[in-house]
Design an enzyme around this catalytic site. Structure first.
Site, short mmCIF file in Angstrom:
data_model
loop_
_atom_site.label_atom_id
_atom_site.label_comp_id
_atom_site.label_asym_id
_atom_site.label_seq_id
_atom_site.Cartn_x
_atom_site.Cartn_y
_atom_site.Cartn_z
N CYS A 46 70.42 -18.26 37.15
CA CYS A 46 70.86 -16.94 38.09
C CYS A 46 71.40 -17.48 39.55
CB CYS A 46 69.42 -16.12 38.18
SG CYS A 46 69.19 -15.40 36.68
N HIS A 62 70.40 -11.54 44.55
CA HIS A 62 70.47 -11.56 43.31
C HIS A 62 69.75 -10.37 42.69
CE1 HIS A 62 69.95 -12.76 39.12
NE2 HIS A 62 68.83 -13.11 39.02
N ASN A 76 69.55 -7.34 35.37
CA ASN A 76 69.98 -8.77 35.79
C ASN A 76 71.00 -9.41 35.00
OD1 ASN A 76 69.87 -11.46 36.43
ND2 ASN A 76 67.61 -11.80 36.16
N1 ACO Z 1 56.81 -2.02 28.72
C1 ACO Z 1 55.82 -1.75 28.79
N2 ACO Z 1 54.77 -2.58 29.03
C2 ACO Z 1 55.37 -3.96 29.06
C3 ACO Z 1 56.56 -4.41 28.98
C4 ACO Z 1 57.40 -3.18 28.81
N3 ACO Z 1 58.85 -3.46 28.69
N4 ACO Z 1 56.51 -5.50 29.30
C5 ACO Z 1 55.50 -6.08 29.55
N5 ACO Z 1 54.32 -5.05 29.39
C6 ACO Z 1 53.03 -5.05 29.51
C7 ACO Z 1 52.51 -6.60 29.56
O1 ACO Z 1 52.21 -6.60 28.01
C8 ACO Z 1 51.24 -6.36 30.43
O2 ACO Z 1 50.40 -5.78 29.64
P1 ACO Z 1 48.58 -6.29 29.46
O3 ACO Z 1 48.31 -5.79 30.97
O4 ACO Z 1 48.02 -5.25 28.54
O5 ACO Z 1 48.62 -7.62 29.12
C9 ACO Z 1 51.64 -5.40 31.65
O6 ACO Z 1 52.68 -4.75 30.98
C10 ACO Z 1 51.62 -5.94 32.83
O7 ACO Z 1 52.63 -7.08 32.46
P2 ACO Z 1 53.12 -7.99 33.87
O8 ACO Z 1 54.05 -8.98 33.21
O9 ACO Z 1 51.93 -8.52 34.59
O10 ACO Z 1 54.09 -7.18 34.71
P3 ACO Z 1 54.53 -7.59 36.01
O11 ACO Z 1 54.21 -6.29 37.00
O12 ACO Z 1 54.67 -9.09 36.45
O13 ACO Z 1 56.17 -7.30 35.59
C11 ACO Z 1 58.39 -8.35 35.31
C12 ACO Z 1 57.06 -7.82 34.80
C13 ACO Z 1 59.22 -7.18 35.50
C14 ACO Z 1 58.98 -9.17 34.18
C15 ACO Z 1 58.07 -9.22 36.52
O14 ACO Z 1 57.12 -9.91 36.48
C16 ACO Z 1 59.31 -9.93 37.15
O15 ACO Z 1 60.36 -9.17 37.39
N6 ACO Z 1 59.31 -11.20 37.40
C17 ACO Z 1 60.55 -11.85 37.67
C18 ACO Z 1 61.75 -11.98 36.84
C19 ACO Z 1 62.77 -12.64 37.56
O16 ACO Z 1 62.88 -12.72 38.71
N7 ACO Z 1 63.60 -13.46 36.90
C20 ACO Z 1 64.22 -14.57 37.41
C21 ACO Z 1 65.45 -14.62 37.34
S1 ACO Z 1 66.12 -14.69 35.68
C22 ACO Z 1 66.90 -16.08 35.38
O17 ACO Z 1 66.99 -17.06 36.14
C23 ACO Z 1 67.46 -16.32 33.63
#
Ligand code: ACO
Length: 322
Positions: A113, A249, A279
């Site tokens: 990214c 980003h 993204n």
């Molecule tokens: N729909 C519904 N529920 C979901 C989904 C979904 N699409 N995805 C995950 N969940 C559930 C999980 O299973 C979890 O359930 P549990 O509590 O029963 O285990 C719950 O939601 C919470 O999951 P978390 O992963 O803790 O959610 P979080 O608040 O951290 O959000 C997210 C997840 C959006 C992925 C966030 O962590 C994020 O944006 N991370 C960074 C992404 C990023 O910046 N990437 C960098 C660049 S990418 C690159 O370089 C290629």
């Protein structure tokens, strides 16, 4: 002394739009969850026969047109991508052929990214050292091809697209400073496990797609974007007040808001496209820039801070007088 300035911008998004409601039919998720956790409403997805170079060429043409130069005046092509058309030749060489540009250096940069920030850094060095006069710098990605469409934790977060700039020589500093970093020890927090030398053809299906420890990536992204913004401003004896726009980003609205808050930047001065694009990895910063240039928010003379964070981990920033 010779400097580089952004002479023109361009962007391209595939025609097909996939909404959160569409995703509700594909995996166990809800529009509400996706919007609350990421700020994403919809994303564009490449057509079956559409490739990274198709999108790169479309965005590149628009940037060249906006720069007001002939395609033949381009003397350097850099494409930031982690989803190239082919193992080789590079996507940049394919773009060069399709734009009918002769014998310029053309190569790809692979920094996930942060790829566009890496490519901008390199192109800027070419220009200030006399190695190029008009560089076409593109970020283009087809992440829909490396997503596991049964994994709700990743497939809702990404989209396809391309963004481009033409960097041209200038008497005044357009690109004021660039900053790039990597920390490879975090490899396994965000990766596509399979690769060419590790036996791509024989891997388990899931190893060919993005895997991410979202929570850990989230925390690291917020802290790192805070520190790279500080590094950039302090290195130029400037403060947040000197910035007109933050162009971050577009991974997650919560990351963008947290990073803006750390910087003391009100959201009214932050360009946000993650709701519409999701993204798009190395395309995200140039696409956001192009959207805001074309809708009139970003104007000539504005002071811009670009910042990005991605797999590697890699991160980068650029301070730009547009
Ligand atoms: N729909 C519904 N529920 C979901 C989904 C979904 N699409 N995805 C995950 N969940 C559930 C999980 O299973 C979890 O359930 P549990 O509590 O029963 O285990 C719950 O939601 C919470 O999951 P978390 O992963 O803790 O959610 P979080 O608040 O951290 O959000 C997210 C997840 C959006 C992925 C966030 O962590 C994020 O944006 N991370 C960074 C992404 C990023 O910046 N990437 C960098 C660049 S990418 C690159 O370089 C290629």
């Amino acid at each position: 002394m010779t400097f580089a300035r952004i002479a023109g911008t361009g962007g391209y998004l595939p025609e097909r739009v996939l909404t959160n409601k569409d995703l509700e039919k594909m995996v166990e998720t809800t529009d509400e969850w996706i919007q609350e956790r990421s700020g994403i409403k919809r994303r564009h997805i490449a057509a079956d026969n559409e490739t990274t170079s198709d999108m790169a060429v479309a965005a590149g043409r628009k940037a060249i047109e906006a720069a007001g130069i002939e395609t033949g005046a381009i003397d350097l092509i850099i494409v930031a991508t982690t989803t190239p058309d082919k193992v080789f030749p590079s996507t940049a060489c394919i773009v060069q052929r399709r734009l009918d540009i002769a014998k310029t250096p053309a190569f790809d940069v692979h920094a996930a990214c942060s790829g566009f920030l890496y490519a901008l850094d390199i192109a800027n060095r070419f220009i200030v050292t006399g190695g190029a006069t008009n560089a076409l710098v593109i970020g283009s990605e087809t992440y829909s091809r490396i997503l596991d469409w049964t994994d709700r934790s990743t497939c809702v977060l990404f989209g396809d697209g391309a963004g481009a700039v033409v960097l041209s020589t200038s008497d005044e500093a357009g690109i004021i400073s660039t900053h790039i970093h990597s920390e490879g020890k975090h490899e396994e927090l965000l990766h596509v496990p399979a690769g060419i030398s590790s036996g791509y053809a024989d891997v388990q299906r899931e190893a060919a797609f993005i895997q991410m420890k979202g929570n850990e990536v989230f925390k690291k992204a917020v802290n790192t974007l805070g520190s790279i913004a500080r590094e950039t401003l302090e290195g130029n004896n400037l403060s947040q007040k000197d910035l007109t726009w933050l162009v971050p980003h577009q991974a997650n609205l919560r990351i963008i808001k947290a990073a803006a808050k750390k910087l003391g930047m009100p959201m009214e001065r932050v360009i946000v496209t993650v709701d519409e694009h999701a993204n798009t990895s190395s395309a995200s910063v140039p696409l956001a820039l192009d959207v805001a240039v074309r809708d009139g928010r970003i104007k000539r003379g504005d002071m811009l801070l670009f910042e990005a964070f991605g797999a590697g981990f890699t991160w980068g920033s650029a301070l730009v007088r547009y």
